[in-house]
Design a protein around this motif. Structure first.
Motif, PDB file in Angstrom:
ATOM      1  N   ARG A 169      -5.156   8.462 -16.748  1.00 39.56           N
ATOM      2  CA  ARG A 169      -4.426   7.792 -15.681  1.00 39.56           C
ATOM      3  C   ARG A 169      -2.913   7.812 -15.879  1.00 39.56           C
ATOM      4  O   ARG A 169      -2.212   7.019 -15.276  1.00 39.56           O
ATOM      5  CB  ARG A 169      -4.904   6.346 -15.516  1.00 39.56           C
ATOM      6  N   VAL A 211      -6.301  15.529  -7.228  1.00 39.46           N
ATOM      7  CA  VAL A 211      -5.870  14.123  -7.254  1.00 39.46           C
ATOM      8  C   VAL A 211      -6.947  13.303  -7.926  1.00 39.46           C
ATOM      9  O   VAL A 211      -8.126  13.669  -7.933  1.00 39.46           O
ATOM     10  CB  VAL A 211      -5.612  13.542  -5.850  1.00 39.46           C
ATOM     11  N   ASN A 212      -6.535  12.190  -8.482  1.00 40.01           N
ATOM     12  CA  ASN A 212      -7.501  11.243  -9.015  1.00 40.01           C
ATOM     13  C   ASN A 212      -8.078  10.475  -7.830  1.00 40.01           C
ATOM     14  O   ASN A 212      -7.395   9.733  -7.148  1.00 40.01           O
ATOM     15  CB  ASN A 212      -6.803  10.285  -9.979  1.00 40.01           C
ATOM     16  N   GLY A 213      -9.351  10.689  -7.596  1.00 39.24           N
ATOM     17  CA  GLY A 213      -9.960  10.117  -6.397  1.00 39.24           C
ATOM     18  C   GLY A 213     -10.521   8.731  -6.598  1.00 39.24           C
ATOM     19  O   GLY A 213     -11.157   8.182  -5.707  1.00 39.24           O
ATOM     20  N   VAL A 214     -10.303   8.132  -7.783  1.00 33.41           N
ATOM     21  CA  VAL A 214     -10.898   6.812  -8.029  1.00 33.41           C
ATOM     22  C   VAL A 214     -10.437   5.835  -6.968  1.00 33.41           C
ATOM     23  O   VAL A 214     -11.236   5.183  -6.307  1.00 33.41           O
ATOM     24  CB  VAL A 214     -10.536   6.313  -9.443  1.00 33.41           C
ATOM     25  N   ASP A 215      -9.143   5.730  -6.767  1.00 34.21           N
ATOM     26  CA  ASP A 215      -8.650   4.934  -5.669  1.00 34.21           C
ATOM     27  C   ASP A 215      -8.544   5.866  -4.469  1.00 34.21           C
ATOM     28  O   ASP A 215      -7.568   6.578  -4.293  1.00 34.21           O
ATOM     29  CB  ASP A 215      -7.288   4.334  -6.024  1.00 34.21           C
ATOM     30  N   ALA A 216      -9.584   5.861  -3.671  1.00 37.15           N
ATOM     31  CA  ALA A 216      -9.698   6.854  -2.612  1.00 37.15           C
ATOM     32  C   ALA A 216      -8.523   6.778  -1.652  1.00 37.15           C
ATOM     33  O   ALA A 216      -8.008   7.790  -1.196  1.00 37.15           O
ATOM     34  CB  ALA A 216     -11.007   6.637  -1.857  1.00 37.15           C
ATOM     35  N   ASN A 217      -8.106   5.580  -1.350  1.00 34.11           N
ATOM     36  CA  ASN A 217      -7.051   5.409  -0.368  1.00 34.11           C
ATOM     37  C   ASN A 217      -5.739   5.979  -0.873  1.00 34.11           C
ATOM     38  O   ASN A 217      -5.085   6.774  -0.205  1.00 34.11           O
ATOM     39  CB  ASN A 217      -6.885   3.922  -0.051  1.00 34.11           C
ATOM     40  N   THR A 218      -5.390   5.604  -2.093  1.00 32.44           N
ATOM     41  CA  THR A 218      -4.164   6.135  -2.666  1.00 32.44           C
ATOM     42  C   THR A 218      -4.278   7.634  -2.826  1.00 32.44           C
ATOM     43  O   THR A 218      -3.335   8.378  -2.563  1.00 32.44           O
ATOM     44  CB  THR A 218      -3.894   5.461  -4.026  1.00 32.44           C
ATOM     45  N   GLY A 219      -5.470   8.082  -3.223  1.00 33.02           N
ATOM     46  CA  GLY A 219      -5.697   9.507  -3.381  1.00 33.02           C
ATOM     47  C   GLY A 219      -5.394  10.250  -2.093  1.00 33.02           C
ATOM     48  O   GLY A 219      -4.723  11.286  -2.092  1.00 33.02           O
ATOM     49  N   ARG A 220      -5.872   9.665  -0.992  1.00 41.71           N
ATOM     50  CA  ARG A 220      -5.661  10.329   0.279  1.00 41.71           C
ATOM     51  C   ARG A 220      -4.175  10.324   0.653  1.00 41.71           C
ATOM     52  O   ARG A 220      -3.639  11.297   1.166  1.00 41.71           O
ATOM     53  CB  ARG A 220      -6.478   9.619   1.343  1.00 41.71           C
ATOM     54  N   LEU A 221      -3.514   9.209   0.381  1.00 42.35           N
ATOM     55  CA  LEU A 221      -2.090   9.131   0.694  1.00 42.35           C
ATOM     56  C   LEU A 221      -1.321  10.178  -0.109  1.00 42.35           C
ATOM     57  O   LEU A 221      -0.452  10.872   0.423  1.00 42.35           O
ATOM     58  CB  LEU A 221      -1.543   7.740   0.377  1.00 42.35           C
ATOM     59  N   LEU A 245       0.831  -1.191   0.000  1.00 37.78           N
ATOM     60  CA  LEU A 245       0.000   0.000   0.000  1.00 37.78           C
ATOM     61  C   LEU A 245       0.871   1.249   0.000  1.00 37.78           C
ATOM     62  O   LEU A 245       0.371   2.358   0.089  1.00 37.78           O
ATOM     63  CB  LEU A 245      -0.904  -0.002   1.223  1.00 37.78           C
TER      64      LEU A 245
END
Lengths: 368, 369, 605
Positions: free
Chosen positions: A90, A118-128, A41
């Motif tokens: 992407r 940020v690209n929020g599609v992958d919310a977790n990665t986006g937040r990171l 992750l």
């Protein structure tokens, strides 16, 4: 003597059928290798578009932070349209936009706005990624404060300490979890089919008319696969510690005690599925459906159980993997924390007793 | 030829759906799993238990603690009076976060000095810790801005204006649920097809089939189409649930989505039949299905991004059909990506499917005994 | 039947002699919504030191009875005592003393012969010091001594059966229960199995209860128990059953006529209970005791002679069962001559000539030649039998003929087509019925028929016509909606044959079609085969029943992948005539051939 005969028989069968050996030893190695490297992750080298409308010394100071960071792989672009296209397709995961008036507004009250998308599609990665960008920004602020001689930093400074895993290496928590998943698979795959196979091949009827008791049949199945599973466990732990460098802070015997309890529960569940199904096809499908995906998603291996809705949290209590994941993460990273180990061990013991007990009850010496 | 293939298909459906148990196995678990996993699989944290160790008697610290306690993401479970109390709480996982405010906090702030605040995080789940840290950062930034405004001092020279496209609130369910559509479609079609030939082999009906004038290609087609149709049906059901129940936005065109679904089904049915024609017994078929499914799911980018993987693992993921379909699913659902931008995702799946079907056809002919 | 049958039981009614006793035992099974009464108030005794045979058609309750006796099932009603213990309550005590070999004995195929023996010795608690002697004895008795390290899965069917028996016998049980031990076993192995059983009874004083579909085997038992639909119809020594048919059994010979034609005519006559080909003559069982009149039975045939013959157990068995079916109005189906079973159009096509030609066909698996150079021809309308011991290469030959297996060498032509080049076209002209039930178990009768007819390209009107034909001809109308897995063995078999005939094939391949099937169903089955042959359909069949071999026009006997003998049954028997056996039966001839071959081979070494 009868038990010895059964255990011998099972060992011979395991030796003759290389697929059991493969499941116990090859599977953990391959899975741990692929997943240990594959499941991560930690976002690094995130491609980010830096749109600088008017490059100058000030913007270079800002973007320099991105170039130095190991988290980013900046791509400099000239206009926003291009960056948006890149985000859409992407090619970049985030856009940092410095307007033409960046340098001017930097010196005005209120400061210069920096637009971040940020690209929020992958919310977790986006937040990171957002977190990383904030980090770059704060560093830049601090450095600038130093350069300009202004004392003004943020009023409150955050000092974060991450216990047990100070670098926040996701591998450190994923590998112990993976071991739990792999053991779940091994336990279910090894035993789910063995009882059903005896029924289908008609060997069960022949066994039943001998003086052997059903408890002996059950123990005779359990012992060989238990040993095989423990072998797989030892291999996985060795790989985790030496190959992936996961710290093992707890003691080895607690680790293997926990593994033993878990294996008993997992094998017990496999045996129960197998005993009830009496048919390899159904047993196999039930084993796939009830083990892998639930262990993957509901065990706390990746997704935090505490954040699930209460109903789903209740469901997780039914999963042996849940307890094992908690124990493994604690034993590996925190040490022998008895207040974590005892309740989880107790839960596993109850589950093992339940599955084996029910299997024993279901496995009656009658053909009906 | 057509009526014969139709007959094969009807037989395949009857054999699969007449038995109550196998009917249940095909249809009930996917729906249940979507519902459970849709709620369970989330990286968003809420109501995280935290403890406060506040040594500062001043009002500033009370304000800061109130910001934490007021956030929906945090839940204050303990107030500590002693340093020694921290460790047991964290070790036993009763709290994931401890907020430690030193005795001079308010004094420093009012004195215009920078005041440190210590947060202690449980790093056993590094992802949770990282997410928590970002929540803490957000609260801190808010607190700082508020403080600066009130103090009337100079503000930072540049400020970030962040926006997240496609998923403005960064809800990870929006990311996970479209993924589950692909995941469950994969599991169902593989299970339906991977055992279909092995089962007939074991029951002896495969021989009976082979003495009829069916050509291997026809048998293959007869076996592939039911998997295709069941997969299509199941995927539609799950997509409907995702949109209507989980309220995931569907921004792109259904046409693109279904074109992707068809390519994906082609590849999974191909894989399933390939496993099936390799396997002599059902056990082997099952094992094969398992060994295919598990890496397929883990390496697809369903839960952990492919970009985070080392290069050699990333190369392997190009063989994973789910990888492509997840991109299409998420693209169409959340980004509304048009067809031409996804073109690169379609052909690899079709290629995987065709290669596998050809291989399966070859094995049909050459593994009859 | 008559009350005198139960007489002898009363006479030998000495309680201490009854090793197994069932009193008023009933057992029901519930499958889905149906309830099956497997046993209905059964009373019986098995006496010490005797071989008792359990005979009866499928679904008579033989297996259920055995499972009850060892405590694997609990009865709904009644008591079962085995060796003085209550089999239901004290099942561990019973299981420690009884040996039971289920129909499919659970050998671990991935364990060697020795390991299987060790396992059962451990399970039976045979002390280690007693083992070497017992193993030696058993291995010697079963002739497996040379194969102790071989994996059980690699043994032939007959050897597996013997190993199963050896495993059951590791610790000599007082009572031995054998459930159809000889199904699918060739005559040589069958004879060896019987020798073992008799030796056990003679030397170890064992009591044996066995069920069998072979009535010649039942003939050798001390006692026979006849069961039908969960009831005991009678029990007593075999001669007692035989006596019921005394004076009603004859042998008919009609020189110059085809046996099958004569048999069909006889079977159609009103006063005839049973007509069966036996050697060169037809065995006849009449309803009454008045001697039959040749002119009345076979009008228009010259030189017919009818001689009285000694009765056999089978005569009475068939007579009793037929009588039981009559009251229901559902008489045993009988195939009438000229009945439209197969394709009528074929008779005019091509005329006689070889439809199957095999030349120097070999099949290799690794280094092992399963078939080493087989050559024969089958002409149109012939019923051709392929016989051989287990593992002789019949099945391999068969699979090659059906196009399921390519030949390693040699040429195969079926229906005038080369199987290598036009396999699909050749397959359209053959029908195949495999040894194991291999239809779709969860599809019902109609769905199976419809699927297989579509598979052969039948559509619309023609398909509907054939469907009606199959339902009517094979009397499947009453079970059209039943899921085929729930059918009884007899029905399953009829359905399998119907499926193989939907497309009116020119050639029909039947692989052990009657194994495990009771004599009545077997007669029915052969009636159909004869009907097909009359329609010029070529039938190729494998079987372990030597009496069925007599019904074939020509035979090939295989051993070790080669053809030992080829010719009409009469020719083959004549070749085996010797001083010891002036008039050998088919079984004698078969055993002599196989053993003779074994000797020459042994001599060559």
């Amino acid at each position: 003597m009868r038990l010895r005969g059964l255990i011998h028989k099972e060992f011979y069968q395991i030796l003759r059928d290389p697929s059991s050996i493969a499941i116990a030893f090859l599977l953990p190695v391959v899975l741990l290798l692929v997943f240990g490297y594959g499941v991560s992750l930690d976002a690094e080298h995130v491609p980010v578009a830096l749109v600088v409308e008017q490059p100058d010394a000030d913007t270079a100071g800002f973007t320099g932070g991105f170039e130095q960071s190991r988290y980013f792989q900046p791509v400099v672009m000239r206009d926003m349209h291009e960056a948006e296209q890149a985000l859409m397709s992407r090619r970049v995961s985030a856009v940092v936009h410095l307007r033409a008036d960046f340098a001017r507004r930097l010196r005005q009250p209120g400061g210069a706005p920096v637009q971040v998308i940020v690209n929020g599609v992958d919310a977790n990665t986006g937040r990171l990624i957002l977190g990383y960008i904030q980090g770059v920004w704060q560093k830049w602020l601090a450095r600038r404060a130093l350069e300009t001689g202004e004392t003004l930093g943020a009023p409150v400074r955050l000092e974060s300490r991450v216990w047990f895993n100070s670098e926040l290496r996701s591998r450190n928590f994923l590998v112990p979890g993976l071991i739990a998943i792999i053991m779940t698979l091994i336990g279910a795959l090894l035993t789910a089919l063995v009882m059903a196979r005896e029924w289908e091949r008609g060997t069960m009827e022949a066994l039943m008319v001998t003086p052997v008791t059903m408890r002996e049949v059950l123990v005779g199945k359990l012992v060989p696969y238990f040993l095989l599973g423990m072998g797989g466990m030892a291999l996985s732990v060795a790989m985790g510690v030496w190959l992936f460098g996961v710290p093992l802070r707890g003691s080895l015997w607690v680790l293997f005690g926990a593994a033993a309890l878990f294996l008993l529960a997992a094998l017990g569940m496999g045996l129960l599925i197998s005993t009830v199904a009496k048919n390899q096809f159904v047993a196999g499908q039930v084993a796939i459906i009830t083990t892998f995906l639930p262990a993957f998603i509901l065990s706390g291996f990746i997704f935090d159980i505490g954040s699930m809705p209460p109903v789903v949290q209740w469901l997780t209590y039914l999963l042996a993997a849940r307890y094992f994941v908690a124990m493994l993460q604690t034993i590996f990273l925190a040490g022998d924390v008895w207040s974590v180990i005892w309740p989880n061990a107790l839960a596993l013991a109850v589950m093992a007793a339940f599955f084996l007990g029910v299997s024993r009850r279901k496995l009656r010496k009658r053909l009906e | 030829m057509l009526p014969r293939i139709l007959a094969l298909m009807i037989k395949e459906f009857l054999a699969l759906l007449k038995d109550k148990r196998s009917r249940t196995v095909v249809f009930v678990p996917p729906i249940l799993q979507l519902l459970v996993f849709g709620y369970a699989a989330t990286f968003d944290l809420n109501r995280i238990p935290f403890a406060v160790y506040n040594e500062d008697p001043g009002p500033a610290s009370r304000d800061l603690v109130a910001r934490f306690a007021g956030s929906p993401n945090f839940r204050e479970v303990a107030v500590l009076a002693h340093q020694k109390q921290i460790s047991p709480l964290v070790d036993t996982k009763r709290v994931l976060l401890v907020l430690h405010i030193g005795p001079t906090f308010s004094r420093d702030l009012f004195g215009g000095r920078s005041a440190p605040v210590q947060v202690i995080l449980d790093g056993r789940n590094s992802n949770t810790a990282a997410v928590l840290l970002s929540y803490v950062n957000t609260i801190m930034t808010g607190f700082n801005l508020g403080w600066q405004e009130r103090a009337g001092g100079a503000t930072a020279q540049a400020r970030l204006e962040t926006r997240a496209w496609f998923n403005p609130n960064l809800v990870s369910r929006w990311f996970i649920v479209p993924g589950i559509v692909g995941l469950l479609t994969l599991v169902v079609t593989t299970l339906v097809t991977a055992l279909s030939v092995a089962r007939e082999r074991e029951q002896g009906t495969f021989d009976q089939l082979l003495v009829t004038p069916f050509r291997p290609g026809e048998i293959l087609l007869g076996k592939a189409l039911p998997g295709f149709i069941i997969g299509l049906f199941e995927a539609t059901l799950i997509i409907l649930l995702a949109v209507l129940w989980f309220q995931i936005p569907l921004r792109g065109s259904l046409l693109t989505l279904y074109a992707g679904l068809l390519c994906f089904l082609l590849s999974t049915v191909g894989m399933g039949l390939m496993i099936s024609s390799l396997a002599v017994t059902q056990q082997q078929g099952l094992l094969g299905a398992f060994l295919f499914l598990v890496p397929c799911i883990i390496l697809s980018g369903f839960a952990t991004p492919i970009a985070n993987m080392p290069d050699w693992v990333q190369q392997i993921t190009y063989l994973d059909p789910l990888r492509y379909f997840l991109i299409i699913l998420r693209g169409v659902f959340l980004q509304g990506t048009p067809f031409h931008l996804l073109a690169d995702q379609f052909w690899p799946m079709a290629l995987i499917g065709v290669v596998n079907l050809l291989l399966a056809g070859y094995l049909f002919r050459h593994r009859l005994y | 039947m008559k009350s005198e049958v139960s007489g002898p039981v009363e006479q030998t009614n000495r309680a201490e002699d009854a090793v197994l006793e069932l009193r008023g035992v009933s057992k029901r099974f519930v499958i889905g919504r149906r309830t099956i009464q497997a046993l209905r108030h059964v009373n019986l005794r098995v006496l010490r030191g005797q071989v008792t045979g359990l005979i009866g058609p499928d679904g008579a309750g033989k297996t259920t009875l055995m499972r009850l006796a060892v405590g694997l099932l609990a009865p709904d009603d009644g008591r079962i005592h085995a060796l003085g213990f209550d089999a239901t309550r004290d099942s561990p005590a019973v299981q420690a003393r009884v040996g039971y070999m289920p129909q499919r004995f659970g050998l671990y195929e991935d364990l060697s012969v020795q390991e299987n023996l060790d396992l059962y010795a451990d399970l039976q608690g045979l002390p280690p010091d007693a083992r070497p002697a017992r193993y030696h004895e058993l291995m010697h008795m079963t002739g497996l001594a040379r194969f102790t390290t071989r994996l059980a899965g690699r043994l032939s069917g007959g050897m597996k059966q013997k190993l199963g028996l050896a495993c059951t016998l590791v610790r000599a049980p007082e009572l031995l229960l054998l459930d159809e031990p000889t199904v699918g076993v060739d005559p040589v192995s069958r004879r060896e199995l019987w020798q073992i059983v008799y030796r056990l009874v003679r030397e170890e004083g064992m009591t044996v209860l066995l069920s069998t579909a072979y009535l010649d085997e039942a003939e050798r038992c001390h006692e026979v128990i006849l069961m039908h639909e969960g009831e005991v119809l009678g029990c007593g020594p075999p001669q007692q059953f035989r006596e019921q048919s005394r004076g009603r059994t004859y042998l008919v010979s009609a020189p110059g006529e085809r046996k099958r034609t004569v048999q069909e005519k006889l079977a159609g006559a009103a006063s005839v209970v049973d007509a069966l080909i036996q050697g060169e003559r037809i065995r006849l069982v009449t309803a009454g005791e008045t001697p039959p009149d040749p002119a009345e039975l076979l009008p228009g045939l010259a030189g017919v002679s009818i001689q009285p013959a000694p009765p056999r157990l089978e005569d009475s068995f068939v007579a009793m069962l037929k009588q039981r079916r009559k009251p229901g109005g559902d008489a045993l189906p009988r195939v009438q001559a000229g009945r439209q079973v197969g394709p009528a159009s074929l008779s005019s096509e091509n005329g006689p000539g070889p439809v199957i030609e095999i030349k120097d066909v070999k099949r290799r698996f690794g280094d092992f030649y399963a078939v080493k150079g087989v050559t024969f021809e089958v002409t149109r309308g012939e019923v051709f039998g392929l016989l051989g011991a287990n593992g002789a290469g019949k099945s391999t030959t068969f699979r090659m003929l059906c196009g399921l297996l390519p030949a390693s060498e040699g040429s195969l032509r079926v229906a005038g087509l080369d199987l290598r080049r036009a396999a699909a076209a050749a397959r359209a002209r053959i029908g195949y019925m495999s040894q194991k039930f291999s239809l779709y178990g969860n599809l019902n009768v109609c769905e199976n028929l419809r699927f297989f007819s579509s598979a052969y390209g039948l559509t619309g009107q023609r398909q509907r016509r054939r469907l009606d034909w199959a339902l009517e001809q094979f009397e499947l109308g009453t079970v059209a909606d039943t899921v085929s897995l729930d059918l009884s063995l007899g029905y399953k078999q009829r359905l399998a044959m119907a499926c193989a005939l939907m497309h009116e094939p020119e050639i029909l391949f039947l692989d052990e079609p009657t194994s495990g099937v009771d004599p009545l169903a077997r007669r029915d089955f052969w009636g159909r085969i004869n009907g097909l042959a009359a329609q010029h359909v070529t039938v190729m069949v494998t079987t372990h029943f030597m009496e069925e071999a007599e019904c074939c026009d020509r035979l090939a006997i295989m051993a070790d992948g080669e053809i030992l003998a080829l010719g009409t049954p009469q020719e083959i028997k004549r070749r085996q005539c010797s001083a010891g056996q002036p008039e050998p039966t088919m079984e004698d001839a078969f055993i002599a051939l196989i053993e003779g071959q074994g000797q020459t081979r042994g001599g060559a070494k």
